[in-house]
Design a protein around this motif. Structure first.
Motif, mmCIF file in Angstrom:
data_model
loop_
_atom_site.group_PDB
_atom_site.id
_atom_site.type_symbol
_atom_site.label_atom_id
_atom_site.label_comp_id
_atom_site.label_asym_id
_atom_site.label_seq_id
_atom_site.Cartn_x
_atom_site.Cartn_y
_atom_site.Cartn_z
ATOM 1 N N UNK A 119 0.845 -1.191 0.000
ATOM 2 C CA UNK A 119 0.000 0.000 0.000
ATOM 3 C C UNK A 119 0.871 1.227 0.000
ATOM 4 N N UNK A 120 0.638 2.135 -0.915
ATOM 5 C CA UNK A 120 1.470 3.316 -1.067
ATOM 6 C C UNK A 120 0.873 4.531 -0.419
ATOM 7 N N UNK A 121 1.556 5.668 -0.569
ATOM 8 C CA UNK A 121 1.074 6.943 -0.035
ATOM 9 C C UNK A 121 0.212 7.619 -1.089
ATOM 10 N N UNK A 122 -0.161 8.860 -0.831
ATOM 11 C CA UNK A 122 -1.053 9.558 -1.753
ATOM 12 C C UNK A 122 -0.472 9.663 -3.150
ATOM 13 N N UNK A 123 0.816 9.777 -3.233
ATOM 14 C CA UNK A 123 1.443 9.943 -4.549
ATOM 15 C C UNK A 123 1.765 8.636 -5.232
ATOM 16 N N UNK A 124 1.349 7.543 -4.595
ATOM 17 C CA UNK A 124 1.615 6.248 -5.195
ATOM 18 C C UNK A 124 2.986 5.694 -4.859
ATOM 19 N N UNK A 125 3.698 6.314 -3.926
ATOM 20 C CA UNK A 125 5.035 5.840 -3.557
ATOM 21 C C UNK A 125 4.944 4.903 -2.368
ATOM 22 N N UNK A 126 5.907 4.045 -2.242
ATOM 23 C CA UNK A 126 5.964 3.109 -1.127
ATOM 24 C C UNK A 126 6.955 3.651 -0.096
ATOM 25 N N UNK A 127 6.482 3.953 1.126
ATOM 26 C CA UNK A 127 7.388 4.518 2.141
ATOM 27 C C UNK A 127 8.399 3.482 2.623
ATOM 28 N N UNK A 128 9.576 3.963 2.971
ATOM 29 C CA UNK A 128 10.615 3.082 3.487
ATOM 30 C C UNK A 128 10.509 3.006 5.014
ATOM 31 N N UNK A 129 11.209 2.023 5.574
ATOM 32 C CA UNK A 129 11.075 1.776 7.011
ATOM 33 C C UNK A 129 11.556 2.960 7.839
ATOM 34 N N UNK A 130 12.666 3.576 7.442
ATOM 35 C CA UNK A 130 13.223 4.662 8.257
ATOM 36 C C UNK A 130 12.335 5.911 8.223
ATOM 37 N N UNK A 131 11.401 5.932 7.213
ATOM 38 C CA UNK A 131 10.486 7.069 7.145
ATOM 39 C C UNK A 131 9.277 6.870 8.061
#
Length: 245
Positions: A1-13
């Motif tokens: 599941x990505x963020x609003x922009x379609x990106x996949x957040x990394x763990x450190x974020x």
């Protein structure tokens, strides 16, 4: 599941770690100790004094601090051990002829050279800017670099010729271990001075008591002698010859 922009957040974020401890700029702390009064944090200006722990103060600031006897007085940690002017020593500093601090340019802007030093060692010429260890002599207040004291070993001051002992050498702005050692020596000196004062007081009282006893004995002897002489009975006179009985 990505963020609003379609990106996949990394763990450190997503996972926040512990906050980083802000590190004190060592250079800034060094400049502060050697250029600013330990009480007021104002620039050091002659006359400059130092305590037995090696901290530097403006003399007028110390006087103001001691004169403030109000209940609202703020006790400064760096001056809590200063109870009177005898707890500090006015320093006999050697001016640095190459120092250009407090220089005013043509525009009227003030420039203060914090990289240089207003004072130097009179023996080897090192600048008193914190990069080299400096010390002062507790009796005369003359200031030298530690290098000069080690290279030219002597029992008299290089500047004024006054004799001193090893315990009279106070390191200026030392590290934690040096400050702890200076505090131990300071407490030992104060205790020794207190005991000596008490011994002198006891000796003076003993002398006064002895003198009073001597005077009392003298008065008693004089009074006894006078009393004996005044109460002595007169001897009866001899009968006159030739008078009939």
């Amino acid at each position: 599941m990505g963020c609003d922009g379609g990106t996949i957040p990394k763990r450190h974020e997503l996972v926040k770690g512990p906050k980083k401890v802000e590190q004190v700029d060592k250079n800034a702390a060094l400049i502060a100790r050697w250029n600013y009064c330990a009480i007021s944090q104002r620039p050091l200006r002659k006359p400059i004094v130092a305590c037995e722990l090696g901290r530097l103060y403006n003399k007028d600031v110390v006087i103001e601090y001691l004169l403030d006897t109000s209940p609202e007085k703020c006790i400064i940690e760096t001056a809590a051990h200063i109870k009177n002017l005898k707890d500090v020593k006015e320093l006999n500093l050697t001016d640095n002829p190459a120092w250009k601090g407090d220089k005013v340019n043509t525009k009227g802007d003030k420039y203060e050279d914090l990289q240089g030093a207003a004072f130097i060692c009179p023996v080897v010429g090192l600048e008193m800017n914190g990069r080299q260890k400096f010390c002062y002599l507790r009796d005369c207040g003359c200031v030298f670099s530690e290098r000069a004291m080690k290279e030219i070993k002597t029992e008299v001051c290089h500047k004024c010729g006054k004799p001193f002992k090893e315990d009279d050498v106070i390191i200026l702005n030392g590290n934690k271990e040096e400050i702890a050692d200076l505090q131990r020596k300071m407490e030992e000196r104060k205790l020794k001075a207190k005991l000596l004062k008490k011994a002198k007081k006891s000796k003076a009282i003993e002398s006064c008591v002895k003198s009073a006893r001597t005077e009392a004995n003298a008065l008693s002897s004089s009074s006894s002698s006078t009393s004996t002489t005044g109460g002595k009975a007169e001897k009866p006179g001899k009968p006159v010859s030739g008078i009939a009985k």
